[in-house]
Design a protein around this motif. Sequence first.
Motif, PDB file in Angstrom:
ATOM      1  N   ASN A   1       0.686  -1.187  -0.036  1.00  0.00           N
ATOM      2  CA  ASN A   1      -0.093   0.119   0.144  1.00  0.00           C
ATOM      3  C   ASN A   1       0.863   1.074  -0.008  1.00  0.00           C
ATOM      4  O   ASN A   1       1.473   1.703   1.003  1.00  0.00           O
ATOM      5  CB  ASN A   1      -0.912  -0.006   1.429  1.00  0.00           C
ATOM      6  CG  ASN A   1      -2.049  -1.213   1.431  1.00  0.00           C
ATOM      7  OD1 ASN A   1      -2.629  -1.395   0.053  1.00  0.00           O
ATOM      8  ND2 ASN A   1      -2.139  -1.722   2.389  1.00  0.00           N
ATOM      9  N   PHE A   2       1.045   1.883  -1.278  1.00  0.00           N
ATOM     10  CA  PHE A   2       2.107   2.920  -1.264  1.00  0.00           C
ATOM     11  C   PHE A   2       1.413   4.254  -0.836  1.00  0.00           C
ATOM     12  O   PHE A   2       0.271   4.216  -0.698  1.00  0.00           O
ATOM     13  CB  PHE A   2       2.526   3.011  -2.817  1.00  0.00           C
ATOM     14  CG  PHE A   2       3.404   2.119  -3.219  1.00  0.00           C
ATOM     15  CD1 PHE A   2       4.751   2.032  -2.913  1.00  0.00           C
ATOM     16  CD2 PHE A   2       3.136   0.963  -4.203  1.00  0.00           C
ATOM     17  CE1 PHE A   2       5.669   1.111  -3.058  1.00  0.00           C
ATOM     18  CE2 PHE A   2       3.978  -0.106  -4.412  1.00  0.00           C
ATOM     19  CZ  PHE A   2       5.373   0.045  -3.911  1.00  0.00           C
ATOM     20  N   SER A   3       2.401   5.218  -0.376  1.00  0.00           N
ATOM     21  CA  SER A   3       1.910   6.383  -0.116  1.00  0.00           C
ATOM     22  C   SER A   3       1.432   7.092  -1.181  1.00  0.00           C
ATOM     23  O   SER A   3       1.803   6.867  -2.337  1.00  0.00           O
ATOM     24  CB  SER A   3       3.272   7.138   0.645  1.00  0.00           C
ATOM     25  OG  SER A   3       4.156   7.537  -0.179  1.00  0.00           O
ATOM     26  N   GLU A   4       0.829   8.224  -0.716  1.00  0.00           N
ATOM     27  CA  GLU A   4       0.166   9.184  -2.088  1.00  0.00           C
ATOM     28  C   GLU A   4       1.452   9.563  -3.015  1.00  0.00           C
ATOM     29  O   GLU A   4       1.288   9.383  -4.264  1.00  0.00           O
ATOM     30  CB  GLU A   4      -0.596  10.189  -1.519  1.00  0.00           C
ATOM     31  CG  GLU A   4      -1.002  11.098  -2.793  1.00  0.00           C
ATOM     32  CD  GLU A   4      -2.055  12.175  -1.910  1.00  0.00           C
ATOM     33  OE1 GLU A   4      -2.629  13.070  -2.707  1.00  0.00           O
ATOM     34  OE2 GLU A   4      -2.548  12.065  -0.836  1.00  0.00           O
ATOM     35  N   ASN A   5       2.393   9.744  -2.315  1.00  0.00           N
ATOM     36  CA  ASN A   5       3.518  10.265  -2.984  1.00  0.00           C
ATOM     37  C   ASN A   5       4.137   9.637  -4.049  1.00  0.00           C
ATOM     38  O   ASN A   5       4.435   9.995  -5.100  1.00  0.00           O
ATOM     39  CB  ASN A   5       4.774  10.966  -2.072  1.00  0.00           C
ATOM     40  CG  ASN A   5       4.626  12.166  -1.463  1.00  0.00           C
ATOM     41  OD1 ASN A   5       3.584  12.881  -1.588  1.00  0.00           O
ATOM     42  ND2 ASN A   5       5.785  12.705  -0.718  1.00  0.00           N
ATOM     43  N   ILE A   6       4.356   8.316  -3.473  1.00  0.00           N
ATOM     44  CA  ILE A   6       5.074   7.227  -4.367  1.00  0.00           C
ATOM     45  C   ILE A   6       3.933   6.763  -5.470  1.00  0.00           C
ATOM     46  O   ILE A   6       4.175   6.691  -6.618  1.00  0.00           O
ATOM     47  CB  ILE A   6       5.421   5.994  -3.639  1.00  0.00           C
ATOM     48  CG1 ILE A   6       6.641   6.364  -2.596  1.00  0.00           C
ATOM     49  CG2 ILE A   6       5.920   4.951  -4.763  1.00  0.00           C
ATOM     50  CD1 ILE A   6       7.004   5.212  -1.996  1.00  0.00           C
ATOM     51  N   ASN A   7       2.418   6.756  -5.245  1.00  0.00           N
ATOM     52  CA  ASN A   7       1.841   6.323  -6.369  1.00  0.00           C
ATOM     53  C   ASN A   7       1.543   7.677  -7.206  1.00  0.00           C
ATOM     54  O   ASN A   7       1.660   7.075  -8.466  1.00  0.00           O
ATOM     55  CB  ASN A   7       0.219   6.251  -5.727  1.00  0.00           C
ATOM     56  CG  ASN A   7      -0.113   4.982  -5.015  1.00  0.00           C
ATOM     57  OD1 ASN A   7       0.428   3.931  -5.594  1.00  0.00           O
ATOM     58  ND2 ASN A   7      -0.734   5.092  -3.876  1.00  0.00           N
ATOM     59  N   GLU A   8       1.909   8.827  -6.943  1.00  0.00           N
ATOM     60  CA  GLU A   8       2.026   9.929  -7.952  1.00  0.00           C
ATOM     61  C   GLU A   8       3.021   9.574  -8.836  1.00  0.00           C
ATOM     62  O   GLU A   8       3.141  10.008  -9.948  1.00  0.00           O
ATOM     63  CB  GLU A   8       2.009  11.306  -7.042  1.00  0.00           C
ATOM     64  CG  GLU A   8       0.788  11.520  -6.595  1.00  0.00           C
ATOM     65  CD  GLU A   8       0.911  12.918  -5.685  1.00  0.00           C
ATOM     66  OE1 GLU A   8       1.867  13.676  -5.588  1.00  0.00           O
ATOM     67  OE2 GLU A   8      -0.222  13.441  -5.248  1.00  0.00           O
ATOM     68  N   MET A   9       4.222   9.107  -8.217  1.00  0.00           N
ATOM     69  CA  MET A   9       5.511   8.884  -9.032  1.00  0.00           C
ATOM     70  C   MET A   9       5.304   7.944 -10.027  1.00  0.00           C
ATOM     71  O   MET A   9       5.347   8.139 -11.445  1.00  0.00           O
ATOM     72  CB  MET A   9       6.598   8.419  -8.191  1.00  0.00           C
ATOM     73  CG  MET A   9       7.116   9.349  -7.167  1.00  0.00           C
ATOM     74  SD  MET A   9       8.493   8.721  -6.290  1.00  0.00           S
ATOM     75  CE  MET A   9       8.298   9.296  -4.840  1.00  0.00           C
ATOM     76  N   PHE A  10       4.449   6.665  -9.846  1.00  0.00           N
ATOM     77  CA  PHE A  10       4.051   5.814 -10.821  1.00  0.00           C
ATOM     78  C   PHE A  10       3.043   6.534 -11.897  1.00  0.00           C
ATOM     79  O   PHE A  10       3.377   6.162 -13.039  1.00  0.00           O
ATOM     80  CB  PHE A  10       3.461   4.519 -10.089  1.00  0.00           C
ATOM     81  CG  PHE A  10       4.368   3.597  -9.506  1.00  0.00           C
ATOM     82  CD1 PHE A  10       5.054   2.901 -10.279  1.00  0.00           C
ATOM     83  CD2 PHE A  10       4.475   3.679  -8.084  1.00  0.00           C
ATOM     84  CE1 PHE A  10       6.192   1.946  -9.659  1.00  0.00           C
ATOM     85  CE2 PHE A  10       5.010   2.690  -7.436  1.00  0.00           C
ATOM     86  CZ  PHE A  10       6.134   1.854  -8.197  1.00  0.00           C
ATOM     87  N   ASN A  11       2.203   7.068 -11.339  1.00  0.00           N
ATOM     88  CA  ASN A  11       1.243   7.958 -12.440  1.00  0.00           C
ATOM     89  C   ASN A  11       2.044   8.691 -13.239  1.00  0.00           C
ATOM     90  O   ASN A  11       1.843   8.863 -14.621  1.00  0.00           O
ATOM     91  CB  ASN A  11       0.020   8.642 -11.743  1.00  0.00           C
ATOM     92  CG  ASN A  11      -0.924   7.727 -10.932  1.00  0.00           C
ATOM     93  OD1 ASN A  11      -1.097   6.647 -11.272  1.00  0.00           O
ATOM     94  ND2 ASN A  11      -1.551   8.424  -9.750  1.00  0.00           N
ATOM     95  N   GLU A  12       3.068   9.509 -12.794  1.00  0.00           N
ATOM     96  CA  GLU A  12       3.782  10.391 -13.691  1.00  0.00           C
ATOM     97  C   GLU A  12       4.759   9.610 -14.721  1.00  0.00           C
ATOM     98  O   GLU A  12       4.916  10.168 -15.882  1.00  0.00           O
ATOM     99  CB  GLU A  12       4.917  10.909 -12.898  1.00  0.00           C
ATOM    100  CG  GLU A  12       5.834  12.140 -13.434  1.00  0.00           C
ATOM    101  CD  GLU A  12       7.014  12.579 -12.397  1.00  0.00           C
ATOM    102  OE1 GLU A  12       7.972  13.098 -12.769  1.00  0.00           O
ATOM    103  OE2 GLU A  12       6.622  12.585 -11.122  1.00  0.00           O
TER     104      GLU A  12
END
Length: 271
Positions: A230-241
């Motif tokens: 369960n990744f943090s919001e920051n890391i999920n944003e990186m994947f989306n990037e």
Amino acid sequence: MSKLRILYAATEILPFLQTTKVAEFLNTLPQGMQERGMEIRIFVPKFGIINERKNRLHEVVRLSGINIAVGDDEKPLVIKVASIPNAKLQVYFIDNEDYFHRKSVFVDKNNNFHQDNDERAIFFCKGVLETVKKLGWQPDIVHCNDWMTGLIPMYMKTTYKKDPIFKDAKSIFTVYNHEYKHKFDGDLLEKVKMLDIEDSMLTHLQSADLDSFIKIGMEYADSVIKTNENFSENINEMFNEFVGTNKHINTISADDNLCDSYFNLYNELSR
């Protein structure tokens, strides 16, 4: 049976140290790959809380003695090795008195983030690559795990890209969760730089936090692995990037198919 050569770089490995899931993963996967016929080398930092006597670490004098540049400073590299009990696997430990003799990993006894964790990461990444060169061992795949290894894929694509040891190697970067909010000092980019690295290549490091090391690893690795955490919001944003770019992102779960999934990925990448 595949005869690929796999280099693992990570923050920790069982049974020597465990503070996160990385240690368990690094204990499982290399053994699984060795059983499938692959040749394995494993590198981790020699954090001061690792008991050298209990774990039978000893220095490899022929590999030690290199000076590693971190910014304007040069620090001597010491290499120690130990074997994983009940497995025919050696672990190489990157050591240095200034960086790794304190009795903690990333935070002190008051839970304060070590101010020089950026330098420790730079020293570790450079130390791994220089030691592999000295070994004269040519990896097919360099599998980097967690933020501390994030600079290795970039160094492989720049400073080391023409080196005979690394010129054909592919890199994988596996992302793990973290809770650190620390900001490093403003001279991070200057410390990181090596031959053939320009400021424009270090855009993702400008935020000077742990996420910046993850971003740089994701940017330069040939394949990025998203675990089923369960990744943090920051890391999920990186994947989306990175979605929509040419970046090769795989999700591999820590289940019964873990070794088969990586075995197939390694062979696919090395073709």
